[in-house]
Design an enzyme around this catalytic site. Structure first.
Site, mmCIF file in Angstrom:
data_model
loop_
_atom_site.group_PDB
_atom_site.id
_atom_site.type_symbol
_atom_site.label_atom_id
_atom_site.label_comp_id
_atom_site.label_asym_id
_atom_site.label_seq_id
_atom_site.Cartn_x
_atom_site.Cartn_y
_atom_site.Cartn_z
ATOM 1 N N GLY A 88 0.828 -1.196 0.000
ATOM 2 C CA GLY A 88 0.000 0.000 0.000
ATOM 3 C C GLY A 88 0.862 1.246 0.000
ATOM 4 N N ARG A 89 0.315 2.334 0.524
ATOM 5 C CA ARG A 89 1.056 3.597 0.511
ATOM 6 C C ARG A 89 1.996 3.762 1.691
ATOM 7 N NH1 ARG A 89 -2.208 8.446 0.310
ATOM 8 N NH2 ARG A 89 -4.039 7.286 0.916
ATOM 9 N N GLU A 92 6.068 4.028 1.445
ATOM 10 C CA GLU A 92 6.716 5.217 0.878
ATOM 11 C C GLU A 92 7.098 6.225 1.953
ATOM 12 O OE1 GLU A 92 3.093 8.195 -0.484
ATOM 13 O OE2 GLU A 92 3.680 6.605 -1.852
ATOM 14 N N CYS A 118 3.869 -6.027 -2.529
ATOM 15 C CA CYS A 118 3.420 -4.826 -3.232
ATOM 16 C C CYS A 118 4.474 -3.724 -3.163
ATOM 17 C CB CYS A 118 2.073 -4.383 -2.663
ATOM 18 S SG CYS A 118 1.256 -3.079 -3.588
ATOM 19 N N HIS A 119 4.196 -2.634 -2.440
ATOM 20 C CA HIS A 119 5.153 -1.535 -2.276
ATOM 21 C C HIS A 119 6.094 -1.766 -1.091
ATOM 22 C CE1 HIS A 119 2.363 0.386 -5.033
ATOM 23 N NE2 HIS A 119 3.235 1.371 -5.207
ATOM 24 N N TYR A 138 5.035 -4.532 -6.703
ATOM 25 C CA TYR A 138 4.151 -3.853 -7.642
ATOM 26 C C TYR A 138 5.055 -3.289 -8.736
ATOM 27 C CZ TYR A 138 0.450 -1.030 -9.549
ATOM 28 O OH TYR A 138 -0.478 -0.493 -10.403
#
Length: 192
Positions: A88-89, A92, A118-119, A138
């Site tokens: 997800g976010r 980051e 994913c991320h 991802y």
């Protein structure tokens, strides 16, 4: 006492990439400590649901509230059998916390199992632990893996890539694949 797995999460982590591993690892008999910088046991994070609806990238919708069940500041990596990094976010910005990066580095230095979906590999690239490793993520994170000295492997979204103590998967459709491989790395015995 149950073996413990550390799970790194943050606001707007992907819902399925958090809830499914958290519950599955508990079913396998692991105590899963979900932690987030600046949060303590009992605090919540908000999740995001990412979906693949034919656009150039995933869509995002509000997910569930997810309860943190351990204190980030109390993490001692020697207490844990493995590390699960959600996607997800959250990766980051989680990579901006020096202690998050130290935690990732400590798991690699101890050659303990690490899963990143994913991320999630954004934490691995920032921790500088991917040199010579094959990993997936991802696709938008693929260039980061290569720039960090790893080798990005493009696989179907429901697959996982294993390289030594590391298992990675591109997104939540790969929950089953990454959890099977992570459980193997942890030494879990699954009998049906």
């Amino acid at each position: 006492m149950a073996k413990k797995v550390l799970m790194l999460v943050g606001d707007f982590t992907e819902d399925y990439e958090t809830m499914v591993p958290f519950q599955t690892l508990q079913v396998l008999g692991y105590q899963v400590d979900a932690v987030c910088p600046e949060k303590k046991a009992g605090d919540i994070i908000r999740t995001a649901v990412h979906d693949f609806e034919g656009d150039q990238t995933y869509s995002e919708k509000r997910g569930h509230n997810f309860a943190i069940n351990a204190d980030f500041d109390a993490v001692d990596t020697s207490d844990y059998a493995g590390l699960f990094i959600t996607g997800g976010r959250s990766p980051e910005y989680l990579r901006l916390y020096p202690r998050v990066i130290e935690i990732v580095q400590e798991f690699f230095a101890a050659n303990k199992p690490v899963a990143a979906i994913c991320h999630g590999p954004q934490l691995l690239t920032t921790a500088n632990v991917l040199k010579g490793k094959k990993a997936t993520a991802y696709p938008a994170v693929g260039p980061d893996i290569n720039l960090a000295g790893g080798e990005y492997i493009a696989v179907d979204v429901d697959k996982a890539v294993v390289d030594g103590n590391l298992v990675t998967s591109p997104a939540w459709p790969g929950d089953t694949a990454i959890l099977i491989e992570f459980a193997k790395l942890l030494g879990a015995k699954i009998e049906i």
